[in-house]
Every structure is written in C-alpha cells, then in structure tokens.
Write an enzyme that holds these catalytic residues in place. Sequence first.
Site, PDB file in Angstrom:
ATOM      1  N   ASP A   1     -15.645  11.886 -25.002  1.00  0.00           N
ATOM      2  CA  ASP A   1     -14.802  11.103 -24.295  1.00  0.00           C
ATOM      3  C   ASP A   1     -13.811  10.259 -25.151  1.00  0.00           C
ATOM      4  O   ASP A   1     -12.373  10.215 -24.653  1.00  0.00           O
ATOM      5  CB  ASP A   1     -15.552  10.003 -23.557  1.00  0.00           C
ATOM      6  CG  ASP A   1     -14.876   8.829 -22.743  1.00  0.00           C
ATOM      7  OD1 ASP A   1     -14.321   9.376 -21.596  1.00  0.00           O
ATOM      8  OD2 ASP A   1     -14.625   8.078 -23.228  1.00  0.00           O
TER       9      ASP A   1
ATOM     10  N   GLU B   1     -16.525  16.964 -21.464  1.00  0.00           N
ATOM     11  CA  GLU B   1     -16.283  15.948 -22.575  1.00  0.00           C
ATOM     12  C   GLU B   1     -17.185  16.321 -23.643  1.00  0.00           C
ATOM     13  O   GLU B   1     -16.824  16.036 -24.839  1.00  0.00           O
ATOM     14  CB  GLU B   1     -16.554  14.645 -22.075  1.00  0.00           C
ATOM     15  CG  GLU B   1     -15.349  14.267 -21.155  1.00  0.00           C
ATOM     16  CD  GLU B   1     -15.236  12.636 -20.420  1.00  0.00           C
ATOM     17  OE1 GLU B   1     -14.412  12.176 -20.393  1.00  0.00           O
ATOM     18  OE2 GLU B   1     -16.571  12.134 -20.542  1.00  0.00           O
TER      19      GLU B   1
END
Lengths: 227, 227
Positions: free
Chosen positions: B47, B119
């Site tokens: 992320d 992610e």
Amino acid sequence: MDTAELQDCIHHRFAQVKFLETALTHSSFANEQSGIEDNERLEFLGDAVLELCISEEGFRRYPSAHEGQLTRIRSQLVKEQSLAGMARGLKLDQCIRLGRGEELQGGRERDALLADAFEALLGAVFLDGGFEAARRTILELFEDEWPARAMLPETKDYKSRLQEVAQELFRDRPVYVLSGTSGPEHEKLFEVDVTLPRGERFRGVGSSVKRAEQEAARMGLEFLEEE
Amino acid sequence: MDTAELQDCIHHRFAQVKFLETALTHSSFANEQSGIEDNERLEFLGDAVLELCISEEGFRRYPSAHEGQLTRIRSQLVKEQSLAGMARGLKLDQCIRLGRGEELQGGRERDALLADAFEALLGAVFLDGGFEAARRTILELFEDEWPARAMLPETKDYKSRLQEVAQELFRDRPVYVLSGTSGPEHEKLFEVDVTLPRGERFRGVGSSVKRAEQEAARMGLEFLEEE
C-alpha cells in the site's frame, strides 16, 4: 538562506539547492512574491516517501508484528506532533520562509506548519538524491523512535472486535457453534459457524477451534464493514 | 501454484518466489494450515509502495497541479475498485489461495480481497527487487490510467472553502476588508483582513488583492480546522 547546518544535520548535501529552498518556503511567503513556488507539492511527495520508509523499516524490525500493529506503530511515529518535534530539532522553524501575516499569527511555532515543512524537506531529498538518499536520511532521523519489541501496541483479535461491533449495532452478541470437523486426525480441520444477531451466518475453517472462530469472526466483520 | 504468467504480466521475475506465494495467500487459507504466512503484512507494505510511486509520477506528470489536485488524482487511481480491476486483469482472482469458508462466501470475487492481494503483490515485488523494480511494475500497470492534463480535477480555492465552512458552522459569511498597502509601486503588497462571524481576524498579505484574500482565507481555514 544559510542551510549548510541543516544539510549537515540530515546528512544530505543537495545537488539542486532549489529543491531545498522550495521545501522551506511556506505558501504565505510565496504569496507575497512573484514566481516563487511554495512547499505544498513537496509536502505531498514527502508524506508518501516518509510513509513508505517507515512502513518498510517497521516491516523489517518487527517480523512477527501483524498488519494492525505495524499500522499503529507507523501512526505513532509520523503523527504531526512528532514530526514538528523533528522539525524543531533540525531548526526548521528558524529556516522557514513565512509571509508577514503568518509570522504575526505565530505560524513559526505551529506544529502543523512545521510538520508540513519537515515532510517537504524529505520530499526535496527524495527528488534530489532518489529513494535511497531519502531512506538513509529518514532512518537516521527516526533511529531512536522505534518502540522495543516488547512494547508493541496490542491490537484486538477478530472475535473481540466482532463482539464489540455487534453489541454496538444490534445490542446483542454473535453466537458461535462448532458445526463439524474434517480431515485425518493429524491434520484435522474444525468448522465453526458464527451467527450474527440479525441472522447472517459465516463459516470459518481452521486447524483449531480457536482459529476457526477467528476466521468466522473475520468474515462477519468484513460483511458488516462493507454493508 | 503456477505463477509464470503472472510474473510475465508484471514484468518481474521473482528471485525469491516465497514472497510471491505469500502475496497470494489470503488469511483464510493460512488459517487452515500450520506455519504458512498470509498476505496482510505484505499488503501493508505494498500500500505504501503504491502510494509513493503514484505520488511521484503524479508530481512529475502534472508540474502545475497543486497539492489538492495531486491528492485527488491519486485517490482516484488507487481506490479499491480500480485496484480490484487491475487484480482481475492480472488474473489474481484465479491465483489467490483462499480458505474454504471464504471460497463458499464468494471471496474470490470481492473487490476488497482482490485489491488487498494486488497491494500485497506490489509489496512482494518491492521486497524482492527493491524500489526501482516496484516502481517499474507500477508505472507500467498504471500507464493508461492517468487523466489528461485538461481533465485535472478542480479543487476549490481557499476563499470559497472558507465561505462554505463558515456558512456551515455559523450560518454566516466571513467579511474581507482591504486594510492597507505597502512597498514601492512596482512591488506593492496588499493587506486584507478577514473577520470570521465569531470575531476572529486574520491578515493576509499578497502581491495582489486577490492573493491577499486567499492568504487571509487560508489562515482562517487553518484556525477553524485546528479548533
């Protein structure tokens, strides 16, 4: 602007000093001049650089911490108050260029303004020297900020969290039932159904009853969060 | 797990395949086994990697966009729905390892689960190949997602935003008064005072009345936001 001392403190000698100057230029100053860029774009960039470097280092330092713990450690390290403290340590409050109004208003002391300038400075190092240079600077500055492993913040397990959410939403608690087992004895799997107060049911499978309950609770939580 | 096609798609050949395997392991699967790590820590890392790479590229692509615009472009690109779409494009939904309960519940189709796996995959590339490898992968994947410059999202100026906030908080509007000018004719500075409905006053200085008003409004907004 004499920034030699600042560049010594962060162990980065700028090839392009204009990046550093921009990092130290508050919008209130730019607003009083023509053709000067303020530090808001660099702050946007530096915020992301800081987040990645702290995330990576947390990931490496705490190999057994789970995601929730890493998130909390990171928030603690990069909160405005901490960053403003670092900015003061680097004497950014003395270097930053402010407009007259902001100066009169005491902007030079404001945590938010100093934290922004600190992030902008990191963005400037990143632009000037690349990721590795920014990473070195950041890790040095934060060296003493990491909590000891034993002090890692606790995060709640899924079952406790579902309990709380259900209590809040429905004034009632979820019910867990062991609905079956499968597989051979030495690698037996347990199935647990959790039923929410409104009737939705989720099945968790795990290598122990406890893990199956956690898994069922996780699914229940995700369902409620997505609703 | 056959991941050759996936590795081709992201143009990254893993030196340490275990990172890739972990990225493709949902917690519901790890829960049914012993000693297998799930992808939640990698998602935490990925992320932040994604955020920095998108921030940097936005910064470079749109040299005249201000911070608010860059933030909005980034949110648009990294929102869950977009990432889930990318995950499907890479056939992550077919590669990911799910637990039985989650599988029955339709987890393989869920945007949130797919976005998380995407992610985690980026976190795995970062760990395996470093920042530059992750950056290359991300920029390639997002190549066609950037808005044309003319389509940059508009963000409201400070004066309009202060107007809105004051209306909402006090049912009244701020008042601007030109309180003075200073400096020689060719670099004249204007001073504008804004008074909030409750009486707080902020002075903005700028090279035009408009800029001075904007600066005064910015200080008023920051005051109200910090209260």
